[in-house]
Design a protein around this motif. Structure first.
Motif, PDB file in Angstrom:
ATOM      1  N   ALA A   1     -11.126  65.908 -17.169  1.00  0.00           N
ATOM      2  CA  ALA A   1     -10.942  67.247 -16.596  1.00  0.00           C
ATOM      3  C   ALA A   1     -12.337  67.774 -16.254  1.00  0.00           C
ATOM      4  O   ALA A   1     -13.281  67.590 -17.021  1.00  0.00           O
ATOM      5  CB  ALA A   1     -10.257  68.159 -17.600  1.00  0.00           C
TER       6      ALA A   1
ATOM      7  N   ARG B   1       4.882  71.983 -13.854  1.00  0.00           N
ATOM      8  CA  ARG B   1       4.240  73.203 -14.359  1.00  0.00           C
ATOM      9  C   ARG B   1       5.274  74.200 -14.864  1.00  0.00           C
ATOM     10  O   ARG B   1       5.116  74.810 -15.920  1.00  0.00           O
ATOM     11  CB  ARG B   1       3.361  73.834 -13.271  1.00  0.00           C
TER      12      ARG B   1
ATOM     13  N   THR C   1      -5.728  79.246 -20.946  1.00  0.00           N
ATOM     14  CA  THR C   1      -6.269  78.171 -21.781  1.00  0.00           C
ATOM     15  C   THR C   1      -6.232  78.558 -23.247  1.00  0.00           C
ATOM     16  O   THR C   1      -6.635  79.662 -23.613  1.00  0.00           O
ATOM     17  CB  THR C   1      -7.727  77.854 -21.370  1.00  0.00           C
TER      18      THR C   1
ATOM     19  N   ASN D   1      -2.328  64.997 -22.362  1.00  0.00           N
ATOM     20  CA  ASN D   1      -3.410  65.039 -21.369  1.00  0.00           C
ATOM     21  C   ASN D   1      -3.462  63.751 -20.547  1.00  0.00           C
ATOM     22  O   ASN D   1      -2.748  62.782 -20.829  1.00  0.00           O
ATOM     23  CB  ASN D   1      -4.744  65.311 -22.070  1.00  0.00           C
TER      24      ASN D   1
ATOM     25  N   SER E   1       0.984  70.992 -21.381  1.00  0.00           N
ATOM     26  CA  SER E   1      -0.163  70.304 -20.785  1.00  0.00           C
ATOM     27  C   SER E   1      -1.456  70.750 -21.457  1.00  0.00           C
ATOM     28  O   SER E   1      -1.566  71.880 -21.931  1.00  0.00           O
ATOM     29  CB  SER E   1      -0.206  70.593 -19.279  1.00  0.00           C
ATOM     30  N   GLU E   2      -2.430  69.840 -21.510  1.00  0.00           N
ATOM     31  CA  GLU E   2      -3.738  70.173 -22.079  1.00  0.00           C
ATOM     32  C   GLU E   2      -4.821  69.351 -21.386  1.00  0.00           C
ATOM     33  O   GLU E   2      -4.519  68.390 -20.664  1.00  0.00           O
ATOM     34  CB  GLU E   2      -3.780  69.851 -23.590  1.00  0.00           C
ATOM     35  N   THR E   3      -6.081  69.739 -21.625  1.00  0.00           N
ATOM     36  CA  THR E   3      -7.205  68.918 -21.133  1.00  0.00           C
ATOM     37  C   THR E   3      -8.051  68.373 -22.277  1.00  0.00           C
ATOM     38  O   THR E   3      -8.790  67.418 -22.097  1.00  0.00           O
ATOM     39  CB  THR E   3      -8.157  69.733 -20.244  1.00  0.00           C
TER      40      THR E   3
ATOM     41  N   GLU F   1      -0.645  66.857 -14.833  1.00  0.00           N
ATOM     42  CA  GLU F   1       0.552  67.262 -14.069  1.00  0.00           C
ATOM     43  C   GLU F   1       0.985  66.142 -13.115  1.00  0.00           C
ATOM     44  O   GLU F   1       2.178  65.885 -12.930  1.00  0.00           O
ATOM     45  CB  GLU F   1       0.286  68.568 -13.314  1.00  0.00           C
TER      46      GLU F   1
ATOM     47  N   THR G   1      -5.764  70.976 -15.134  1.00  0.00           N
ATOM     48  CA  THR G   1      -4.605  70.207 -15.612  1.00  0.00           C
ATOM     49  C   THR G   1      -3.992  69.315 -14.531  1.00  0.00           C
ATOM     50  O   THR G   1      -2.931  68.721 -14.745  1.00  0.00           O
ATOM     51  CB  THR G   1      -3.503  71.164 -16.134  1.00  0.00           C
TER      52      THR G   1
ATOM     53  N   ASP H   1      -3.317  75.175 -20.091  1.00  0.00           N
ATOM     54  CA  ASP H   1      -4.102  74.221 -20.883  1.00  0.00           C
ATOM     55  C   ASP H   1      -3.940  74.585 -22.356  1.00  0.00           C
ATOM     56  O   ASP H   1      -4.540  75.536 -22.848  1.00  0.00           O
ATOM     57  CB  ASP H   1      -5.576  74.286 -20.462  1.00  0.00           C
TER      58      ASP H   1
END
Ligand SMILES: [Zn+2]
Length: 251
Positions: free
Chosen positions: A195, A220, A32, A166, A184-186, A205, A201, A10
């Protein structure tokens, strides 16, 4: 398969500076990037050593109190304790754009030569943020939740920028971005992303696996390789928490 054992990544979330080890453990196997919004928050986390978190030092452009607390000298002094800067940037609706711009310029001029990762906010100001990256000759920034058009994305790539994306972003938007530049991020706790917690994530994904026609495991693995490349190029590898640097080096 090795890739399935990789933790969730994240690359942009918000976590309280007083988060407990128990709460961090509840995030599961994950890494994260935890942004702070002000130098005051950054001071609170500067001595924390959490192996699942990479704390950022930030001055959120849309938070008036953060702008009021901006001090270039104090920032530069604190920066030595951080491998990550964020979040910083511009926010069209955040008020006092003149002040936002001058802080962002100062920040870029300080961080552009430092071995750090830099997460950048650009709400309503995508083109202008890209222009700032060019003007400051800032290489390898991470544009978070970037909603610029194809021109803005091309301009960002000229500065070797990456994009942390996201589940609230559209497939069309994601298709404009090269897979080798995606993280990837939230943006937890942003409600639109849905999220359930930082490092959740799964949604993004799943979305990327549709866009790229790959399995979530391959997605990933891709984002981890991208982070490795960026960490090497920026020099941030040497400042990252040891466990994270090991994960990257043994991919
Ligand atoms: Zn943020």
């Amino acid at each position: 398969m090795i890739s399935s054992t990789l933790p969730a990544l994240d690359a942009h979330a918000h976590i309280a500076p007083d988060v407990t080890p128990k709460q961090i453990a509840a995030l599961g196997q994950s890494v994260t990037f935890a942004m702070t919004r002000s130098l005051q928050e950054a001071r609170q986390v500067r001595n924390r050593r959490d192996s699942a978190l990479v704390w950022g030092i930030g001055v959120h452009p849309g938070v008036a109190a953060a702008r009021d607390g901006w001090d270039a000298e104090q920032f530069a002094e604190l920066l030595d304790s951080f491998a990550l800067v964020g979040e910083i940037g511009l926010d069209r609706r955040g008020g006092d754009l003149a002040r936002q711009r001058s802080i962002f310029r100062e920040l870029l001029n300080i961080v552009r030569t430092e071995p750090v990762l830099v997460s950048i906010h650009s709400t309503g100001a995508a083109s202008e943020v890209v222009q700032h990256l060019h003007d400051a000759d800032m290489r390898g920034a991470i544009l978070h939740w970037f909603n610029g058009d194809a021109n803005d994305i091309a301009g960002a790539i000229e500065t070797d920028a990456y994009f942390s994306v996201n589940a609230a972003m559209s497939e069309g938007q994601l298709r404009l971005m090269p897979p080798e530049r995606i993280l990837s991020e939230t943006d937890f706790p942003a409600r639109k992303v849905r999220a359930r917690k930082p490092a959740d994530t799964q949604g993004i994904e799943q979305l990327l696996s549709q866009v790229w026609n790959q399995t979530p495991e391959q997605v990933r693995s891709r984002v981890w390789w991208n982070l490795r490349t960026l960490s090497e190029r920026s020099g941030a590898m040497e400042r990252l928490p040891e466990a994270l640097a090991d994960t990257l080096l043994y991919l």
